[in-house]
Design a protein around this motif. Sequence first.
Motif, PDB file in Angstrom:
ATOM      1  N   ASN A 185       1.025  -1.109  -0.134  1.00  0.00           N
ATOM      2  CA  ASN A 185       0.086   0.116  -0.057  1.00  0.00           C
ATOM      3  C   ASN A 185       0.973   1.151   0.002  1.00  0.00           C
ATOM      4  OD1 ASN A 185      -2.989  -1.117   0.682  1.00  0.00           O
ATOM      5  ND2 ASN A 185      -1.295  -2.210   1.910  1.00  0.00           N
ATOM      6  N   ARG A 186       2.149   1.153  -0.681  1.00  0.00           N
ATOM      7  CA  ARG A 186       3.108   2.270  -0.715  1.00  0.00           C
ATOM      8  C   ARG A 186       2.487   3.583  -0.997  1.00  0.00           C
ATOM      9  NH1 ARG A 186       7.432   0.946  -2.101  1.00  0.00           N
ATOM     10  NH2 ARG A 186       8.472   2.986  -2.625  1.00  0.00           N
ATOM     11  N   ASP A 187       1.626   3.897  -1.932  1.00  0.00           N
ATOM     12  CA  ASP A 187       1.145   5.266  -2.146  1.00  0.00           C
ATOM     13  C   ASP A 187       0.019   5.687  -1.515  1.00  0.00           C
ATOM     14  OD1 ASP A 187       3.122   5.210  -4.166  1.00  0.00           O
ATOM     15  OD2 ASP A 187       1.675   4.208  -5.613  1.00  0.00           O
ATOM     16  N   MET A 188      -0.557   5.043  -0.493  1.00  0.00           N
ATOM     17  CA  MET A 188      -1.481   5.263   0.479  1.00  0.00           C
ATOM     18  C   MET A 188      -0.987   6.472   1.450  1.00  0.00           C
ATOM     19  SD  MET A 188      -4.739   4.902   1.050  1.00  0.00           S
ATOM     20  CE  MET A 188      -5.868   5.328   2.057  1.00  0.00           C
ATOM     21  N   ILE A 189      -1.768   7.459   1.569  1.00  0.00           N
ATOM     22  CA  ILE A 189      -1.547   8.463   2.529  1.00  0.00           C
ATOM     23  C   ILE A 189      -1.868   7.975   3.862  1.00  0.00           C
ATOM     24  CG2 ILE A 189      -1.660  10.848   3.200  1.00  0.00           C
ATOM     25  CD1 ILE A 189       0.240  10.537   0.827  1.00  0.00           C
ATOM     26  N   VAL A 190      -1.112   7.712   5.044  1.00  0.00           N
ATOM     27  CA  VAL A 190      -1.498   7.378   6.172  1.00  0.00           C
ATOM     28  C   VAL A 190      -1.442   8.578   7.291  1.00  0.00           C
ATOM     29  CG1 VAL A 190      -1.055   4.781   5.827  1.00  0.00           C
ATOM     30  CG2 VAL A 190       0.784   6.468   6.895  1.00  0.00           C
ATOM     31  N   SER A 191      -1.866   8.396   8.212  1.00  0.00           N
ATOM     32  CA  SER A 191      -1.965   9.592   9.398  1.00  0.00           C
ATOM     33  C   SER A 191      -1.411   8.869  10.512  1.00  0.00           C
ATOM     34  CB  SER A 191      -3.334  10.002   9.600  1.00  0.00           C
ATOM     35  OG  SER A 191      -3.790  10.651   8.647  1.00  0.00           O
ATOM     36  N   PHE A 192      -0.330   9.615  11.167  1.00  0.00           N
ATOM     37  CA  PHE A 192       0.148   9.072  12.486  1.00  0.00           C
ATOM     38  C   PHE A 192      -0.055  10.064  13.389  1.00  0.00           C
ATOM     39  CE2 PHE A 192       4.277   7.329  14.791  1.00  0.00           C
ATOM     40  CZ  PHE A 192       3.551   6.179  14.988  1.00  0.00           C
ATOM     41  N   TRP A 193       0.509   9.910  14.544  1.00  0.00           N
ATOM     42  CA  TRP A 193       0.375  10.830  15.839  1.00  0.00           C
ATOM     43  C   TRP A 193       0.548  12.207  15.459  1.00  0.00           C
ATOM     44  CZ3 TRP A 193       2.088   8.460  21.301  1.00  0.00           C
ATOM     45  CH2 TRP A 193       1.518   7.121  21.314  1.00  0.00           C
ATOM     46  N   PHE A 194      -0.326  12.934  15.956  1.00  0.00           N
ATOM     47  CA  PHE A 194      -0.045  14.439  16.065  1.00  0.00           C
ATOM     48  C   PHE A 194      -0.516  14.830  14.731  1.00  0.00           C
ATOM     49  CE2 PHE A 194       2.964  13.163  19.285  1.00  0.00           C
ATOM     50  CZ  PHE A 194       2.305  13.624  20.704  1.00  0.00           C
ATOM     51  N   GLY A 195      -1.280  14.182  13.783  1.00  0.00           N
ATOM     52  CA  GLY A 195      -1.766  14.548  12.683  1.00  0.00           C
ATOM     53  C   GLY A 195      -0.673  14.472  11.379  1.00  0.00           C
TER      54      GLY A 195
END
Length: 251
Positions: free
Chosen positions: A137-147
């Motif tokens: 899923n390398r091109d997927m934009i993911v969200s991590f801590w603190f936005g």
Amino acid sequence: MSDIGDWFRSIPAITRYWFAATVAVPLVGKLGLISPAYLFLWPEAFLYRFQVWRPITATFYFPVGPGTGFLYLVNLYFLYQYSTRLETGAFDGRPADYLFMLLFNWICIVITGLAMDMQLLMIPLIMSVLYVWAQLNRDMIVSFWFGTRFKACYLPWVILGFNYIIGGSVINELIGNLVGHLYFFLMFRYPMDLGGRNFLSTPQFLYRWLPSRRGGVSGFGVPPASMRRAADPNGGGGRHNWGQGFRLGDQ
């Protein structure tokens, strides 16, 4: 309790057993039912005293305490999230292929652990699975801590730094990432994008034990990118299509 039971039964089978063992074995050690000294991977005990269970127990055991409890829970969450996503995503309907991936990664991690005197293998195996998910899923934009937001392909390295900050070891995460990359390269990148031979193949006995429920693993058997570009009249550029993406925290 019924809600917890329903949630637990909703976890796909292989992930469910892996998750349960990763909870049960540390609990057994914490309660003193079995001495933790018998749960670590010690090369001398394994190779010369024939304590053959150690690679297995070291995969599930983690010394939970005031200084390590948060690190354990975070990685238990990663196990649940990304193993579930792989088992119900790219490997949906093909439990034998998913189990083979886990076995391949586990064997590589055990060999590395014996060579480098790594006593705990839980985090490397979890990171190897997370790495495979991130590459599919390398091109997927993911969200991590603190936005913070970034492409999924960077997620294993972000988590490597995150685990180090909360008390982990860079070596464990790094070994997991490298093993995950080895599997991804041999199973997907080399045969499908570079046109090389397929070095990895799920043994037939696993298919007999865990029969497939549908035609094929998502992305398995896709021709090399060069062939896809040649066959694409619109010149699609050979973009990867190895699996559906997810955002962090999605259920």
